[in-house]
Design an enzyme around this catalytic site. Sequence first.
Site, PDB file in Angstrom:
ATOM      1  N   HIS A  24       0.836  -1.197   0.000  1.00 39.09           N
ATOM      2  CA  HIS A  24       0.000   0.000   0.000  1.00 39.09           C
ATOM      3  C   HIS A  24       0.870   1.247   0.000  1.00 39.09           C
ATOM      4  O   HIS A  24       2.102   1.165  -0.060  1.00 39.09           O
ATOM      5  CB  HIS A  24      -1.010  -0.017   1.155  1.00 39.09           C
ATOM      6  CG  HIS A  24      -0.398  -0.064   2.529  1.00 39.09           C
ATOM      7  ND1 HIS A  24       0.520   0.853   2.970  1.00 39.09           N
ATOM      8  CD2 HIS A  24      -0.577  -0.938   3.551  1.00 39.09           C
ATOM      9  CE1 HIS A  24       0.873   0.578   4.207  1.00 39.09           C
ATOM     10  NE2 HIS A  24       0.242  -0.518   4.587  1.00 39.09           N
ATOM     11  N   CYS A 135      -6.977 -19.842  19.793  1.00 37.86           N
ATOM     12  CA  CYS A 135      -5.922 -19.471  18.833  1.00 37.86           C
ATOM     13  C   CYS A 135      -4.612 -20.200  19.120  1.00 37.86           C
ATOM     14  O   CYS A 135      -3.739 -20.245  18.252  1.00 37.86           O
ATOM     15  CB  CYS A 135      -5.599 -17.978  18.913  1.00 37.86           C
ATOM     16  SG  CYS A 135      -6.833 -16.883  18.265  1.00 37.86           S
ATOM     17  N   CYS A 149     -10.276 -11.829  22.522  1.00 38.02           N
ATOM     18  CA  CYS A 149      -9.503 -12.250  21.357  1.00 38.02           C
ATOM     19  C   CYS A 149     -10.131 -11.649  20.100  1.00 38.02           C
ATOM     20  O   CYS A 149     -11.341 -11.741  19.911  1.00 38.02           O
ATOM     21  CB  CYS A 149      -9.496 -13.779  21.259  1.00 38.02           C
ATOM     22  SG  CYS A 149      -8.960 -14.352  19.626  1.00 38.02           S
ATOM     23  N   HIS A 152     -11.695 -14.771  18.063  1.00 37.09           N
ATOM     24  CA  HIS A 152     -12.764 -15.578  18.669  1.00 37.09           C
ATOM     25  C   HIS A 152     -13.740 -14.763  19.511  1.00 37.09           C
ATOM     26  O   HIS A 152     -14.736 -15.299  19.975  1.00 37.09           O
ATOM     27  CB  HIS A 152     -12.151 -16.705  19.513  1.00 37.09           C
ATOM     28  CG  HIS A 152     -11.353 -17.669  18.686  1.00 37.09           C
ATOM     29  ND1 HIS A 152      -9.986 -17.547  18.534  1.00 37.09           N
ATOM     30  CD2 HIS A 152     -11.736 -18.717  17.936  1.00 37.09           C
ATOM     31  CE1 HIS A 152      -9.553 -18.513  17.732  1.00 37.09           C
ATOM     32  NE2 HIS A 152     -10.597 -19.229  17.340  1.00 37.09           N
TER      33      HIS A 152
HETATM   34 ZN   LIG Z   1      -8.662 -16.610  19.664  1.00 40.78          ZN
END
Ligand SMILES: [Zn+2]
Length: 507
Positions: A24, A135, A149, A152
């Site tokens: 970018h 994770c 998280c 999640h």
């Molecule tokens: Zn997670």
Amino acid sequence: MSSNATSGHFYATTPIYYVNARPHLGHAYTTIVADALCRWRRLLGDDVHFLTGTDEHGLKIQQAADAAGKSPRDFVDSIAPLFAEAWERLDISNDDFIRTTEERHRIGVQRLLQACRDNGDIELDTYRGLYCVACEAYYVDDDLVDGNCPIHKRPVETVEEENYFFRLSRYGDRLLEWYEHHPGAIVPEHRMNEVIGFIKQGLLDFSISRTSFTWGIPLPWDERHVTYVWFDALANYITAIGYGRDDEAFASRWPVDYHLIGKDIIRFHCVYWPAMLMSAGIEPPKGWAVGGWLLVGGEKMSKTTGNVVNPLDLIDDIGVDGFRYYVLADTPYGADGDFTYEGLIGRYNSDLANNLGNLLSRVATVVGKKCGGIGPAPSPSSPLAAVATAAVDETIARWAEVQPSRALEATWQLIRATNAHLEANEPWKAEPGPDVDAVMGDALEALRIVAILASPAIPRTAQTVWERIGMPGRVDAQRLPGAGAWGGYPGGSTIDKGEPLFPRRQS
Ligand SMILES: [Zn+2]
């Protein structure tokens, strides 16, 4: 090669870019500044080595690969070429492109780790962090979304594990002493104060390994751990040039002249990195050139705000040199700039179309009508000679400070003075003869010098100007300061009017 050419070595780097995103504007900005600086040093006769590359290890890549249903290797192999292609399209003249997944990098990183370990600066300790069980990964506070998280959306736990740590805390005094003896090492100067202030607060040891993911380089003495972030990424600057593999090649390039970096990574580059090098018995870098951010709509570009600018879209629109010129000329290096489409078009029209483009066009037209299309030689006593000398000196001085915007401003003074000289003399109204020839020869000589001075910023355009005024060979093969001396335009060449260099754009 001119007798004034220097024969120094010059090594410069960009950061390596993390391959969890496509190239970018932010990547392009630092890379274009580094490219222009390296092209400038080639004009000075230096033996230049210009390195860029990609950062391909770590948890985020492993997760991104999982999400894409690919192996980490296949995933990074699909993204890294996008950077190499972008740099090719932006006329980036890098001599090397390192990927941290290459074997040469692994060899050098393991050698660096071992050297610091042997010096007693890497030790096992307890790492405490915020961990997402789903994770199987650690996060820092900034990663979390409402304390959860980011993937999640559920709470993280505080967990401890055994990690290896680098004893940065031992290096505060040595770093302060080193900087005291190298006062110009960081440009712009105010960034040095920031670094000194950070060191004086007291330095903390930092964790360099993880056992919670595997996509990385194993520690040579404990293969359960892969090295984490700093020893992997920062080491690219030495592994690419032979550290751990080819001592002679390494010694011929290191220490680096400039690491070009953004202000957000100054702590890692100016504190962690020299300490790691000192620990391994390697000289710290000679210099760091710290840039600000190109903001978009007043904000740093981010995927979250959706203001990511793709430089390749812009070069389709405005041309490679139009884009390169804007990012180099519009923002003093070191300060934040605001990237706007209106600013891009404005710079293009004023500096490129109206000043440089218009100068070449009117010179070619008048030479065609009044001089039989053959460029006359310049006059040694031209009033433009002193202006040109000042522009060359000023451009050299500003590049030496890594200030491309000021260097270009100095070069453009010569363009403006030459346009003013034409307007004052109005050769288009005069009868053909020695007076017209003198004015046109002077303008052609100014264009010759401008083409050389501007070539690091706008290489394609500079070569076009060079050819149209009848100069042989390559403009980037010229050597300063000799080639910038007044009187180098030989006269007698056919001038090619050609298409407009920069057709005016609607703003
Ligand atoms: Zn997670």
